[in-house]
Write a protein that holds these residues in place. Structure first.
Motif, PDB file in Angstrom:
ATOM      1  N   ASP A 151      -9.042   5.130  14.603  1.00 23.41           N
ATOM      2  CA  ASP A 151      -7.642   4.927  14.238  1.00 23.41           C
ATOM      3  C   ASP A 151      -7.468   4.049  13.010  1.00 23.41           C
ATOM      4  N   ARG A 152      -8.560   3.579  12.423  1.00 25.68           N
ATOM      5  CA  ARG A 152      -8.470   2.716  11.240  1.00 25.68           C
ATOM      6  C   ARG A 152      -9.552   3.143  10.248  1.00 25.68           C
ATOM      7  N   ARG A 153      -9.127   3.690   9.132  1.00 26.74           N
ATOM      8  CA  ARG A 153     -10.081   4.066   8.100  1.00 26.74           C
ATOM      9  C   ARG A 153      -9.445   3.945   6.724  1.00 26.74           C
ATOM     10  N   LEU A 154     -10.255   4.121   5.677  1.00 28.96           N
ATOM     11  CA  LEU A 154      -9.821   3.824   4.317  1.00 28.96           C
ATOM     12  C   LEU A 154      -8.859   4.862   3.769  1.00 28.96           C
ATOM     13  N   HIS A 155      -8.998   6.103   4.180  1.00 26.32           N
ATOM     14  CA  HIS A 155      -8.135   7.164   3.673  1.00 26.32           C
ATOM     15  C   HIS A 155      -7.730   8.053   4.835  1.00 26.32           C
ATOM     16  N   ALA A 156      -6.458   8.389   4.906  1.00 26.70           N
ATOM     17  CA  ALA A 156      -5.960   9.259   5.974  1.00 26.70           C
ATOM     18  C   ALA A 156      -4.567   9.729   5.589  1.00 26.70           C
ATOM     19  N   LEU A 205       0.856  -3.452 -12.168  1.00 24.23           N
ATOM     20  CA  LEU A 205       0.060  -2.659 -11.244  1.00 24.23           C
ATOM     21  C   LEU A 205       0.934  -1.663 -10.485  1.00 24.23           C
ATOM     22  N   THR A 206       0.295  -0.674  -9.863  1.00 26.53           N
ATOM     23  CA  THR A 206       1.005   0.320  -9.078  1.00 26.53           C
ATOM     24  C   THR A 206       1.740  -0.348  -7.915  1.00 26.53           C
ATOM     25  N   ARG A 207       3.011  -0.007  -7.749  1.00 28.85           N
ATOM     26  CA  ARG A 207       3.885  -0.577  -6.711  1.00 28.85           C
ATOM     27  C   ARG A 207       4.098  -2.070  -6.883  1.00 28.85           C
ATOM     28  N   ASN A 226      -1.181   4.142  -0.569  1.00 28.73           N
ATOM     29  CA  ASN A 226      -1.349   2.996  -1.480  1.00 28.73           C
ATOM     30  C   ASN A 226      -2.120   1.840  -0.847  1.00 28.73           C
ATOM     31  N   PHE A 227      -3.037   2.166   0.055  1.00 24.18           N
ATOM     32  CA  PHE A 227      -3.818   1.152   0.753  1.00 24.18           C
ATOM     33  C   PHE A 227      -4.573   0.247  -0.230  1.00 24.18           C
TER      34      PHE A 227
END
Length: 480
Positions: A100-105, A168-170, A224-225
């Motif tokens: 349930d926790r990863r770098l990209h999803a 920076l982005t955001r 945008n993690f």
């Protein structure tokens, strides 16, 4: 103060630290406090990470992959690095990856990882986590002090200091939310301050809620993690800290992803982080990843299955015949030597006795006897992957403490020690890219067709009357 013979700290150990160390290690997990009481060996690896921390303090960046066998002490090493970073005035965040926790999803798993990292945000003043509000408050306090000394209004000072984030982005929305925190601080609106901290922690699930609470149209989501971590690294430096260190453990959960596309998307995110670190484009930001050799070197599912990562993480070809290289992105944890392990047992004995040598439950000869017993049972695995060996030793000390009439040599001779088994080496699901297709035998069958499956075993002739119901060797017919 330490004794020359064993290098064991002779100062008394507080009961809180003693219990934290003993209970955690007996449960097979890393203690949150008191790691310095039991740290042994691996001086070159610690020195290499210290160099990374110094680079982050200077405004640079870095990424390290800490690779070690299951039970070899990767998590303990990451905790030790985090403790050093806190002492060097860095902000640290850490989390374990999971399904349930990863770098990209695309289903919220990356935002869940970000929220977990923010919950575990730590500073030297708050080493146990939950430091986000303190970091923002420190930024506001410094801005107020600057406004008072320069005669400017706090709004102008805060806007000027946050101007660099808008590059920076955001970054604009990030600066806007920090401004809302100041607005709540100035007007005494605790709800507004709380909402600003919630946004920074990634706890808003919808843009509608964020707009109603703060007037911003974006939230921290899966897309945008990494950009938010770069913004946060800039912000903590503005707040007076020296940088941000991100520790991600259990990276093997990416290796275990069955879907090839999802796994490669996560590896692309790692590649982006690694490229930024190598090129120095992320200011004051460092990453430490913890994983097993399979996560790194498996050419079918590991990082080496991604060609760009394999080329960047390949080992130094000159590092052979005893030569080592600690400057590359991959840091392999060296095995503890028997001497290191003896010192570790001595330190555990010292912690169990609360630092009082008169309360030792087992003599030096008992430590050697225990090591010989472990070597005869599981070979050199007792110091290569020492988790179970440490747990068994602490169980032995617990029995001796509660049963003083028992003899340590009898208990050592009857103790059972097993080698750690890596659950990540269990058979994994096959790679999948799309939902499973229909079986080939039915692909061209129309509705109502009869499909015959041949088991490969000769059957009776057409005129045979064989009707043995127990036989599984007949041709089987079924209607779809």
């Amino acid at each position: 103060m330490t004794t020359p013979a064993t290098g064991v700290d002779t100062d008394r150990i507080r009961p809180r630290e003693r219990d934290a160390v003993l209970q955690s290690l007996r449960a097979g997990v890393v203690p949150r406090t008191g790691q310095h009481h039991i740290q042994v060996g691996r001086a070159p690896e610690v020195t290499a990470l210290l160099a990374d921390i110094d680079r982050i303090v200077d405004g640079g960046s870095g990424s390290r992959f800490v690779i070690g066998e299951y039970g070899s002490g990767k998590t303990f090493f990451l905790h030790l690095v985090r403790s050093i970073a806190l002492q060097r005035k860095l902000v640290t965040v850490h989390a374990d990856l999971s399904p349930d926790r990863r770098l990209h999803a695309t289903g919220g798993q990356a935002r869940s990882l970000y929220a977990e990292l923010m919950r575990n945000m730590a500073t030297r003043a708050k080493p146990d986590g939950g430091a986000m509000a303190g970091v923002v408050e420190r930024f506001v306090t410094q801005a107020l002090a600057e406004a008072k000394s320069t005669g400017q209004t706090p709004e102008v000072v805060i806007a000027t200091r946050l101007a660099s984030l808008t590059e920076l982005t955001r970054g604009y929305d990030f600066a806007e939310v920090v401004g809302k925190y100041w607005q709540g601080h100035d007007t005494g609106d605790e709800t507004l301050k709380l909402d600003a901290v919630r946004w920074l922690r990634g706890e808003f699930a919808t843009r509608t809620d964020a707009r109603a609470a703060l007037g911003v149209r974006t939230i921290i989501d899966d897309a945008n993690f990494y950009d938010q971590l770069k913004l946060l690294a800039r912000f903590v430096r503005l707040a007076g800290f020296d940088g941000l260190l991100v520790c991600l453990d259990e990276m093997v959960n990416l290796y275990k992803l069955a879907n090839t596309q999802a796994r490669n998307a996560n590896y692309e995110q790692i590649l982006r982080i690694l490229n930024d670190s190598l090129q120095g484009t992320a200011q004051g930001l460092g990453f430490v990843f913890g994983g097993t050799p399979d996560f790194l070197m498996d050419t079918r599912r590991g990082l080496y299955s991604y060609a760009a990562l394999q080329s960047r993480l390949a080992e130094n070809t000159f590092a052979r015949d005893g030569a080592v290289d600690y400057s590359g992105p991959v840091l392999r944890l060296a095995n503890l030597s028997p001497e290191d392990f003896y010192l570790l047992l001595a330190k555990l004995r010292h912690v169990q006795a609360s630092g009082d040598q008169a309360q030792y439950l087992i003599p030096d000869a008992g430590l050697r006897s225990y090591m010989e017993h472990c070597a005869s049972r599981i070979g050199d695995a007792y110091f290569r992957t020492p988790r179970n060996t440490i747990k068994g030793f602490l169980d032995l000390l617990a029995i001796l403490e509660q049963n003083p009439h028992l003899s340590w040599d009898d208990l050592v001779a009857t103790s059972t020690i097993t080698a750690d088994s890596d659950p990540d080496l269990e058979p994994l699901e096959d790679d999948t890219d799309t939902p499973a297709a229909a079986p080939a035998a039915t692909a061209g069958a129309e509705d109502g067709a009869t499909v015959t499956i041949n088991t490969g075993v000769p059957t009776a002739g057409a005129g045979s009357n064989t009707t043995d119901s127990d036989s599984g060797d007949e041709l089987s017919s079924f209607r779809l």
